[in-house]
Scaffold this motif. Structure first.
Motif, PDB file in Angstrom:
ATOM      1  N   ARG A 132      61.405 -11.076 -83.676  1.00 35.20           N
ATOM      2  CA  ARG A 132      62.168 -10.201 -84.568  1.00 35.20           C
ATOM      3  C   ARG A 132      62.610  -8.932 -83.825  1.00 35.20           C
ATOM      4  O   ARG A 132      63.746  -8.481 -83.960  1.00 35.20           O
ATOM      5  N   ARG A 133      61.719  -8.365 -83.028  1.00 36.71           N
ATOM      6  CA  ARG A 133      62.077  -7.148 -82.293  1.00 36.71           C
ATOM      7  C   ARG A 133      63.154  -7.434 -81.238  1.00 36.71           C
ATOM      8  O   ARG A 133      64.113  -6.682 -81.089  1.00 36.71           O
ATOM      9  N   LEU A 134      63.015  -8.565 -80.544  1.00 31.11           N
ATOM     10  CA  LEU A 134      64.028  -8.926 -79.534  1.00 31.11           C
ATOM     11  C   LEU A 134      65.361  -9.254 -80.174  1.00 31.11           C
ATOM     12  O   LEU A 134      66.429  -8.940 -79.649  1.00 31.11           O
ATOM     13  N   ASP A 184      63.970  -2.421 -71.489  1.00 31.92           N
ATOM     14  CA  ASP A 184      62.961  -3.159 -72.250  1.00 31.92           C
ATOM     15  C   ASP A 184      63.098  -4.651 -72.013  1.00 31.92           C
ATOM     16  O   ASP A 184      62.116  -5.354 -71.768  1.00 31.92           O
ATOM     17  N   ARG A 212      66.465  -7.905 -82.886  1.00 28.33           N
ATOM     18  CA  ARG A 212      67.077  -6.631 -83.262  1.00 28.33           C
ATOM     19  C   ARG A 212      67.765  -5.983 -82.051  1.00 28.33           C
ATOM     20  O   ARG A 212      68.857  -5.406 -82.169  1.00 28.33           O
ATOM     21  N   ILE A 213      67.131  -6.093 -80.881  1.00 32.20           N
ATOM     22  CA  ILE A 213      67.765  -5.548 -79.663  1.00 32.20           C
ATOM     23  C   ILE A 213      69.091  -6.248 -79.400  1.00 32.20           C
ATOM     24  O   ILE A 213      70.114  -5.621 -79.100  1.00 32.20           O
ATOM     25  N   LYS A 265      60.357  -7.168 -70.168  1.00 29.23           N
ATOM     26  CA  LYS A 265      59.760  -8.305 -70.875  1.00 29.23           C
ATOM     27  C   LYS A 265      60.044  -9.610 -70.125  1.00 29.23           C
ATOM     28  O   LYS A 265      59.185 -10.493 -70.039  1.00 29.23           O
ATOM     29  N   ALA A 272      56.691 -11.624 -84.542  1.00 27.34           N
ATOM     30  CA  ALA A 272      56.989 -10.187 -84.443  1.00 27.34           C
ATOM     31  C   ALA A 272      57.827  -9.884 -83.196  1.00 27.34           C
ATOM     32  O   ALA A 272      58.787  -9.118 -83.238  1.00 27.34           O
ATOM     33  N   GLY A 273      57.462 -10.511 -82.053  1.00 24.93           N
ATOM     34  CA  GLY A 273      58.230 -10.286 -80.844  1.00 24.93           C
ATOM     35  C   GLY A 273      59.649 -10.804 -80.953  1.00 24.93           C
ATOM     36  O   GLY A 273      60.602 -10.166 -80.509  1.00 24.93           O
ATOM     37  N   GLU A 290      71.702  -5.072 -81.954  1.00 21.71           N
ATOM     38  CA  GLU A 290      72.199  -3.725 -81.667  1.00 21.71           C
ATOM     39  C   GLU A 290      73.134  -3.739 -80.459  1.00 21.71           C
ATOM     40  O   GLU A 290      74.172  -3.069 -80.449  1.00 21.71           O
TER      41      GLU A 290
END
Length: 815
Positions: free
Chosen positions: A466-468, A700, A470-471, A704, A463-464, A474
């Motif tokens: 995938r979120r990173l 963010d 996406r950052i 992290k 999950a982490g 973007e």
């Protein structure tokens, strides 16, 4: 006496001159003679100017003398007021001692009238300063007096009685007239106590004001000085001189400010007889308390000696000036008149061509002798000048022959200089452009690099990751978008042109604008029927129109009307030049019109410059209009702006009309991203880091990264939130902040944080700062501080944080 200047003019060969065969003429200025002002006038002026320093010195001397005298007067006034105050203090202390003796007398304690009356009568004989005395019971009636008195006499209404009973101590009354003696006096009273220690009554003495005035006359006061004693209300009790004239009168209301305070002071006031006095005063709040003491020194009399001395000095200077002018006139005639007349006589002979006549001044040892030698040598030099003139004519002819070649060389050199200047301007513009975009690109690189580093370290956290990821995606998309806009501005991007239906495009955009521009904006689409297709890149055209619509919305904060129009425009060959410089042909013209605030001439002139924006920090980038213009130019069209304050703005975009067989051009593929660096190492100790950045993705990723490195992390989106955390006593060991943020920038955040937490280590991150910003930062922050440029590898950031923590640990004292 008149002085003349000679001018010598040489004529080229072939010019005749009357009465001479040397081709030379001597002439006098202004029709052969220019008469100047009289020498005496100039000499007088010199003397006057020479006397100016003496006058200045005299004025300065007078100024300093008055300053010194004024200080002496002030010191003398303060000395005298302390002298008078000391005398009055002794009088008051003597009265208090007398009251203590009366209050402790057995006759008073036992309320025995006859011994008490004898004691008080003896007191008045021995101390004529007192006009009366007595013992008063708590009911206000006299219990004892030095003479027979009315048993019904009541003094309870007198101020001194009530104040003495209330305060339980020594008091001084104001100006009063005695109930028994009927004489002006001031009463000094003090309560006495019975055997049980309770207040049983008040003993009082009345100080005679005539005696008090006589004491002022005994003081060593200088001539012109005045001394004054008044009560706390400003009623005069004694005065020197003319005490009888003023006793019982009140001070002028404008001088009542002297009664305030408790410190001896100085003031410039008018005396009672209207003269300006330097007044030294001791207010009733100072010692002796309850009495006002004032001593005045007459200013005119005090400064009389200084004024007289200055007047004598001025007279002497005037006399010296008159003597200097007379001497100048006499010596001017003797020393200047004779040589000038000789010089004029020789000049008259030279004018007739007789150059052999000497001036007769060569034997003079002064300046006129040097002038005579110079004029005598002039004739000898004229022949040489004639030869030089002929040589100069030959050189001039040679220069004329080569003039054309020299002109061509000069023009070439000037064009080369202009080309270098233009190149310098282009390089300056390139530097500004690079500086403007560096911040956005470095933020993107920081987010992408940091996210990739965290992904590598968290490979098992699906999950982490995938979120990173996406950052990172973007951020990369944002960088790609900025690149495309910059390429469009620079006319170097690849466009995919196609035939587009302008009407359909505008109607489709209307649906988008209805949801994005807000309910306060009325959208009006105006397209004429049968409009030809336009040849353009659809995506870039939509982006350009969206940017123009966004600018229009920002110009109408209170709402308004947005008009999107398209029509055909034909530019005929040989006609008037188009305002935007378009070549002849067929075009489709898009018009974006708003009813907003408009722009003045200076703003309109800069509207097309990259990164120029009138919007608030973080709201606009200043690339919308330049990108749209670059897209129009690259597509073979043009863009122009019309605006005026209060009348809205119209942006016109011309694009070529599509031919029936319009072909498309491909779009270049973007290069793939390079792999990121390996993850950073672990820090050697744990600490709490406050991260401040207005970019959410950068904030963010940084948080992290630092959390993975073992730090406890606090985050804030701006400087105000960061300072709020510090004010809330949150533990912070290191501050990491971005430089460019809306509102409070990074330097301001560091300064404010170190004011609240002295010695707090700080790291300033910047996408683009240049040497100027680095130097400014170095001089603006007092504590431990580092300036780092984005993107920065995680390990480098951790090493800097660790170094700051270790340096601070070395500076902290051992417990």
């Amino acid at each position: 006496m008149t002085i003349y200047f000679l001018e010598v003019t040489a004529f080229p060969e072939g010019t005749s001159c009357k009465n001479t065969d040397k081709h030379l003429c001597f002439r006098l200025f202004s029709a052969k003679v220019i008469q100047l002002r009289r020498i005496q006038t100039k000499l007088f002026l010199i003397v006057l100017v020479a006397m100016v320093p003496a006058l200045c010195i005299q004025a300065y001397t007078e100024f300093k003398a008055r300053q010194i005298r004024q200080q002496l007067v002030q010191d003398e006034a303060l000395r005298l007021v302390r002298l008078v105050a000391s005398e009055q203090q002794q009088i008051v202390e003597g009265a208090e001692q007398v009251l203590n003796v009366i209050a402790s007398a057995p006759a008073v304690q036992d309320n025995d009238p006859e011994p008490c009356q004898r004691m008080l009568a003896n007191l008045l004989k021995q101390a004529p300063r007192y006009s009366s005395t007595g013992v008063v019971g708590l009911d206000g009636h006299l219990r004892c007096a030095p003479f027979p008195f009315d048993q019904q006499l009541d003094v309870s209404g007198r101020d001194f009685f009530a104040r003495a009973v209330r305060s339980g101590g020594f008091v001084i009354s104001g100006y009063t007239v005695g109930l028994v003696s009927k004489r002006p006096a001031i009463h000094m009273a003090k309560p006495f106590r019975d055997a049980a220690g309770k207040v049983a009554g008040v003993v009082v003495v009345a100080l005679d004001l005539d005696w008090l005035g006589q004491q002022l006359y005994r003081l060593p006061l200088p001539p012109g000085a005045t001394a004054l004693v008044s009560d706390r209300n400003g009623v005069m009790l004694a005065r020197y001189p003319e005490g009888a004239r003023f006793v019982g009168q009140s001070m002028p209301p404008k001088n009542h400010f002297l009664l305030e305070g408790d410190q001896v002071g100085l003031a410039l006031v008018d005396s009672l007889d209207g003269r300006p006095d330097m007044k030294a005063f001791s207010p009733p709040g100072a010692e002796p308390k309850g009495l006002f003491i004032g001593v005045g020194l007459d200013r005119d009399l005090s400064f009389a000696e200084v004024t007289e001395a200055n007047l004598v000095g001025l007279v002497l200077i005037v006399l010296a000036l008159a003597m200097a002018l007379a001497t100048t006139a006499f010596l001017g005639r003797r020393l200047l008149g004779r040589p000038v007349r000789q010089l004029l006589a020789a000049a008259a002979r030279w004018r007739t061509g007789d150059l052999a006549v000497p001036t007769g001044l060569a034997r003079d040892s002064g300046e006129f002798g040097q002038l005579g030698i110079a004029f005598d040598g002039m004739a000898e030099a004229l022949a040489g000048r004639e030869r030089t003139l002929r040589e100069s004519e030959a050189v001039l002819r040679s220069l004329t022959d080569t003039l054309e070649v020299r002109v061509r060389e000069e023009i070439a050199a000037r064009e080369s200089a202009q080309a270098r200047a233009a190149q310098a301007e282009r390089m300056q513009a390139l530097g500004l452009l690079a500086g403007g975009i560096a911040h956005d690109f470095n933020n993107v690189l920081q987010a992408v690099g940091g996210a990739a580093s965290l992904i590598e370290r968290r490979a098992h956290d699906e999950a982490g990751v995938r979120r990173l990821a996406r950052i990172a995606i973007e951020a990369a998309g944002r960088g790609s978008s900025v690149t495309r806009r910059l390429l469009a501005f620079g006319r170097r991007g690849d466009l995919r042109a196609e035939a587009l239906d302008a009407a359909a495009l505008l109607h489709d955009l209307r649906e988008i604008f209805a949801h994005t521009l807000g309910a306060g904006i009325e959208i009006d689409i105006r397209v004429k029927p049968g409009l030809a297709q336009v040849l353009a890149d659809k995506g870039q055209l939509e982006i350009a129109l969206v940017n123009l619509a966004g600018n229009a919305r920002d110009a109408m904060p209170e709402g308004g009307r947005l008009i999107l129009a398209a029509e055909r425009d034909v530019i005929a060959p040989g006609g008037k030049q188009h305002p935007a410089g378009l070549a002849p042909g067929r075009y489709v013209r898009f018009c974006v019109t708003d009813t907003g605030t408009g722009m003045d001439a200076s703003t309109l002139a800069r509207a097309g410059q990259p990164f120029f924006t009138t919007k608030a920090m973080g709201v606009g980038t200043g690339l919308g209009l330049p990108m749209a213009k670059g897209f129009a130019d690259q597509s073979g069209g043009a863009l122009s702006i019309r605006s005026s304050p209060g009348k809205g703005t119209t942006v016109e975009l011309w694009l070529p009309e599509a031919a029936p067989a319009a072909k498309l051009r491909g779009r270049a593929a973007e290069p793939a991203a390079k792999p990121l660096a390996p993850p950073a190492g672990e820090p050697r100790q744990s600490a709490r880091v406050l991260v401040v950045d207005d970019e959410a993705m950068v904030r963010d990723v940084l948080s992290k990264q630092l959390e993975d490195a073992g730090y406890d992390v606090l985050v804030a989106a701006d400087g105000d939130r960061a300072l709020a955390l510090i004010a809330a006593e949150e533990a912070v060991d290191v501050l990491v902040t971005d430089l460019s943020m809306p509102g409070m920038n990074g330097l301001a955040v560091i300064r404010a944080a170190q004011e609240r937490r002295p010695g707090l280590p700080a790291i300033l991150l910047t996408g683009y700062a240049g040497d100027g910003a680095a130097l400014a930062a170095g001089g603006s922050v007092a504590g431990a501080f580092l300036l780092l440029r984005k993107p920065i590898p995680m390990q480098d950031l951790i090493d800097r944080i660790q170094a700051l923590l270790e340096a601070r640990a070395c500076q902290e004292p051992v417990a």
